[in-house]
Design a protein around this motif. Structure first.
Motif, short mmCIF file in Angstrom:
data_model
loop_
_atom_site.label_atom_id
_atom_site.label_comp_id
_atom_site.label_asym_id
_atom_site.label_seq_id
_atom_site.Cartn_x
_atom_site.Cartn_y
_atom_site.Cartn_z
N PHE A 121 0.79 -1.19 -0.05
CA PHE A 121 0.08 -0.14 -0.07
C PHE A 121 0.83 0.98 -0.10
O PHE A 121 0.68 2.03 0.77
CB PHE A 121 -1.14 -0.09 1.35
CG PHE A 121 -1.76 -1.27 1.16
CD1 PHE A 121 -2.86 -1.59 0.47
CD2 PHE A 121 -1.26 -2.21 2.35
CE1 PHE A 121 -3.38 -2.61 0.84
CE2 PHE A 121 -2.08 -3.50 2.64
CZ PHE A 121 -2.87 -3.65 1.50
N ALA A 122 1.76 1.35 -0.96
CA ALA A 122 2.80 2.23 -0.83
C ALA A 122 2.54 3.72 -1.00
O ALA A 122 3.41 4.55 -0.68
CB ALA A 122 4.03 1.37 -1.89
N GLY A 156 6.03 7.63 0.90
CA GLY A 156 6.84 8.31 2.03
C GLY A 156 7.62 7.19 2.94
O GLY A 156 8.63 7.58 3.30
N LEU A 157 7.04 6.05 3.42
CA LEU A 157 7.63 5.14 4.14
C LEU A 157 8.89 4.68 3.54
O LEU A 157 10.22 4.67 4.24
CB LEU A 157 6.99 4.18 4.63
CG LEU A 157 5.96 4.11 5.80
CD1 LEU A 157 5.05 2.83 5.94
CD2 LEU A 157 6.88 4.31 7.09
N GLU A 185 1.50 -0.93 -5.32
CA GLU A 185 0.41 0.24 -5.29
C GLU A 185 -0.51 0.05 -6.36
O GLU A 185 -0.10 -0.20 -7.49
CB GLU A 185 1.17 1.79 -5.42
CG GLU A 185 0.39 2.88 -5.50
CD GLU A 185 -0.86 2.90 -4.45
OE1 GLU A 185 -0.54 2.83 -3.29
OE2 GLU A 185 -1.92 3.30 -5.06
N ALA A 199 -2.88 -4.50 -7.38
CA ALA A 199 -3.84 -4.41 -6.11
C ALA A 199 -3.74 -5.59 -5.35
O ALA A 199 -3.95 -6.81 -5.82
CB ALA A 199 -5.22 -4.21 -6.51
N LEU A 200 -3.44 -5.55 -4.00
CA LEU A 200 -3.30 -6.72 -3.27
C LEU A 200 -4.70 -7.31 -3.20
O LEU A 200 -5.90 -6.37 -2.98
CB LEU A 200 -2.98 -6.36 -1.82
CG LEU A 200 -1.46 -6.26 -1.61
CD1 LEU A 200 -0.99 -5.20 -0.67
CD2 LEU A 200 -1.02 -7.48 -1.21
N LEU A 210 -8.56 -5.91 2.89
CA LEU A 210 -7.45 -5.35 2.91
C LEU A 210 -6.51 -6.08 4.08
O LEU A 210 -5.24 -6.24 4.11
CB LEU A 210 -6.98 -4.26 2.63
CG LEU A 210 -7.67 -3.76 1.15
CD1 LEU A 210 -7.55 -2.26 0.67
CD2 LEU A 210 -7.03 -4.46 -0.03
N ASN A 262 -1.98 11.41 1.48
CA ASN A 262 -2.17 10.10 1.81
C ASN A 262 -0.57 9.63 2.60
O ASN A 262 -0.49 8.42 3.11
CB ASN A 262 -2.16 9.00 0.71
CG ASN A 262 -3.50 9.06 0.46
OD1 ASN A 262 -4.34 9.14 1.33
ND2 ASN A 262 -3.87 8.65 -0.87
N ALA A 263 0.30 10.30 2.27
CA ALA A 263 1.75 9.75 2.62
C ALA A 263 2.21 9.54 4.32
O ALA A 263 1.72 10.58 5.05
CB ALA A 263 2.93 10.50 1.88
C1 LIG Z 1 -2.37 5.85 3.05
S1 LIG Z 1 -1.55 5.33 1.39
C2 LIG Z 1 -0.29 4.71 1.94
C3 LIG Z 1 0.84 5.63 2.15
C4 LIG Z 1 2.11 5.26 2.31
N1 LIG Z 1 2.39 4.10 3.16
C5 LIG Z 1 3.30 6.16 2.35
O1 LIG Z 1 4.29 5.93 3.09
O2 LIG Z 1 3.48 7.28 1.47
C6 LIG Z 1 -2.69 4.07 1.06
C7 LIG Z 1 -2.43 3.44 -0.39
O3 LIG Z 1 -3.04 2.15 -0.64
C8 LIG Z 1 -3.28 2.05 -1.73
N2 LIG Z 1 -4.18 0.88 -1.97
C9 LIG Z 1 -5.49 0.83 -1.67
N3 LIG Z 1 -5.91 -0.52 -1.80
C10 LIG Z 1 -4.87 -1.20 -2.43
C11 LIG Z 1 -4.88 -2.42 -2.64
N4 LIG Z 1 -5.68 -3.20 -2.59
N5 LIG Z 1 -3.51 -2.91 -3.02
C12 LIG Z 1 -2.67 -1.88 -3.33
N6 LIG Z 1 -2.72 -0.65 -2.86
C13 LIG Z 1 -3.73 -0.31 -2.48
C14 LIG Z 1 -4.09 3.40 -2.13
O4 LIG Z 1 -4.15 3.64 -3.33
C15 LIG Z 1 -3.17 4.34 -1.27
O5 LIG Z 1 -2.08 4.96 -2.26
#
Ligand SMILES: C[S@@+](CC[C@H](N)C(=O)[O-])C[C@H]1O[C@@H](n2cnc3c(N)ncnc32)[C@H](O)[C@@H]1O
Length: 509
Positions: free
Chosen positions: A12-13, A17-18, A41, A103-104, A162, A489-490
């Motif tokens: 869920f990158a 940011g991480l 992502e 997508a996961l 998820l 979101n990051a």
């Molecule tokens: C809160 S953000 C993550 C921020 C990230 N960890 C960072 O450090 O910047 C969550 C992300 O998960 C992605 N996401 C949501 N469902 C997903 C899935 N099933 N598989 C992969 N990515 C997914 C979204 O598009 C979103 O960009």
């Protein structure tokens, strides 16, 4: 630490940011400690951002690498031309981000195989999973309750989805450590009146029980509160897992739950993050960025017309503020002349912010200013923005609530004075840290008004990125709305870097 880099599996990158924070951690010899093996992502623009950044990391230390990257940023070459110059690194970057959004859940075959291959290739070296499933109802944790529901199938419950995927990856990768980030709401999420967080912790401690896939157990640590028993970390309050980013050098009150999972056979306990002595203000973080004017969204956008409108507004605002504040006469609200709506170059140096953060923002001395372009606003909002920013300045940093707006400036909302719209407009005060930068910033700028009443505008993507501590040469791909969403979101990379250092020290054992 063993010589080999620690493998990072980034789920869920988002825009990364991480991953950015972890990638920046170096050991005493100056070598990178963590190497991202995979970033998953599903959203296209965030995926493109991730790939560009992954590529940048691979070429930045090569001869001509930074120059080529800067050439792309300045529009001298296309992204494809940039990638063509370094085909090996481009291939590695594409591999890292799986050749496209994934997508996961939907793309598990590809994702799980890649993770399993990486884990195998990595042998005995440490592995870390970072990222968190976007907050849902976490009903897997409520499976005992659900078991009582007739015809209930956990697989059909989208809310499970998820979170289950996350646990599955833990089982497949069996990392030494995982870092799971989530919104504060995870602490109070309820199903059938029952708070779910304790069950979530139990699932994370024992993924095997939740997924049925053989996996090790984990101890779950807070990064900010010391556990009384290091071998069996339990905490008095669930809020002990909450990190208040403003206490760790981030110019933003961002409160997120971050769980540090450590495989139970690892004896050493992690340290907590070190609090900063003082908070970083919005002004410190963004004041060096070029001043810009906003535009008009509902009429032809011309600088002279903008200057005229701002100048006319200024007399009106002063008259209105005089009723509430002394010293209004000395307030300078005359518009700057010849401001543009975007800037490509840095003009002044970053000297307000603490040096460690200045060095972080400006690493590799970017010459190009990225994603610094204003939006257009309605005439009536220009007036409200200037009023709100001037009010905030005169009040010493308190942004006006709806009740503080005179009737002349009230928007046509039935509930405007009822209290539900009290924070409809919010200026990010110069002398305080920002409020949480969320993806809502992509919708309108009303919560993110620049503190300078003479610029009459909401924050740009770059200013929001500064508040989130992205380095200045971090390019957000996609259109402006998508860029705002990514930034909102990051996880702040400068916070992620500090977490990365805690993990490095833990794995040094
Ligand atoms: C809160 S953000 C993550 C921020 C990230 N960890 C960072 O450090 O910047 C969550 C992300 O998960 C992605 N996401 C949501 N469902 C997903 C899935 N099933 N598989 C992969 N990515 C997914 C979204 O598009 C979103 O960009």
């Amino acid at each position: 630490m063993k010589n080999k880099e620690v493998l990072v599996i980034d789920l869920f990158a988002g825009p990364g940011g991480l991953g950015e924070g972890f990638s920046s951690v170096k050991d005493k010899a100056g070598n990178a400690v963590f190497k991202i093996g995979i970033s998953v992502e599903k959203e296209e623009s965030a995926h493109k951002t991730l790939t560009t950044r992954a590529f940048y990391r691979k070429i930045k230390d090569l001869s001509g690498g930074l120059d080529s990257y800067n050439e792309y940023l300045s529009g001298g070459i296309t992204r494809q031309q940039l990638f063509d110059r370094y085909p090996k690194q481009a291939e590695e970057a594409e591999t890292e981000t799986l050749y496209g959004p994934k997508a996961l859940g939907d793309d598990n075959e590809i994702i799980h195989k890649r993770i399993a291959d990486l884990v195998k290739a990595h042998g005995d070296s440490p592995k870390v999973v970072i990222g968190g499933p976007p907050c849902q109802a976490y009903s897997l944790a409520g499976r005992s309750r659900n078991a009582g529901i007739k015809d209930y199938k956990a697989e059909d419950d989208h809310r499970n989805f998820l979170y289950r995927e996350y646990l599955k990856v833990l089982s497949i990768a069996q990392p030494d450590v995982f870092v799971m980030e989530n919104v504060r709401g995870i602490l109070s999420a309820k199903i059938a009146g029952k708070i779910m967080f304790p069950s979530i912790l139990n699932d994370l401690r024992n993924p095997e029980q939740a997924t049925g896939i053989a996996s090790p157990r984990y101890k779950i640590y807070s990064l900010v509160v010391e556990a009384s028993d290091k071998d069996n970390p339990v905490y008095k309050n669930s809020s002990d897992y909450l990190i208040r980013a403003e206490n760790y050098g981030i110019p933003q009150a961002r409160h997120r739950v971050i769980l540090l999972g450590v495989r139970s056979d690892i004896e050493k306990a992690p340290k907590t993050l070190t609090r900063s002595d003082r908070q970083v203000s919005v002004k410190q973080a963004i004041d060096d960025l070029p001043k810009l004017r906003s535009g008009f969204s509902k009429r032809k956008d011309e600088p002279q017309a903008w200057e005229k409108a701002v100048s006319q507004n200024s007399a009106c605002i002063k008259a209105l503020l005089k009723k509430q504040f002394d010293g209004v006469e000395s307030l300078d609200l005359q518009p700057f002349k010849n401001l543009s709506r975007s800037a490509s170059y840095f003009i002044t140096s970053l000297n307000l912010v603490p040096k460690c953060l200045a060095d972080w923002y400006r690493k590799n001395e970017p010459c190009q200013m990225l994603n610094h372009e204003t939006r257009g606003h309605m005439d009536s909002d220009l007036l409200r923005y200037a009023y709100s920013a001037a009010f905030t300045q005169l009040s010493g940093g308190i942004s006006p609530k709806s009740r503080d707006f005179p009737d002349e400036l009230a928007p046509k909302h039935e509930n405007w004075k009822s209290g539900s719209h009290a924070d409809r407009f919010r200026t990010q005060a110069a002398n305080k840290c920002a409020t949480t930068v969320t993806s809502h910033i992509s919708k309108d700028g009303h919560y993110f008004i620049h503190y300078d009443p003479k610029q009459c505008r909401s924050l740009t993507v770059r200013e929001a990125a500064r508040l989130q501590t992205f380095p200045d040469n971090y390019l957000f791909e996609g259109n402006r709305t998508q860029q705002y969403v990514q930034v909102g979101n990051a996880v702040p990379p400068f916070l992620a870097r500090q977490i990365g250092k805690v993990v490095m020290r833990l794995l040094e054992a």
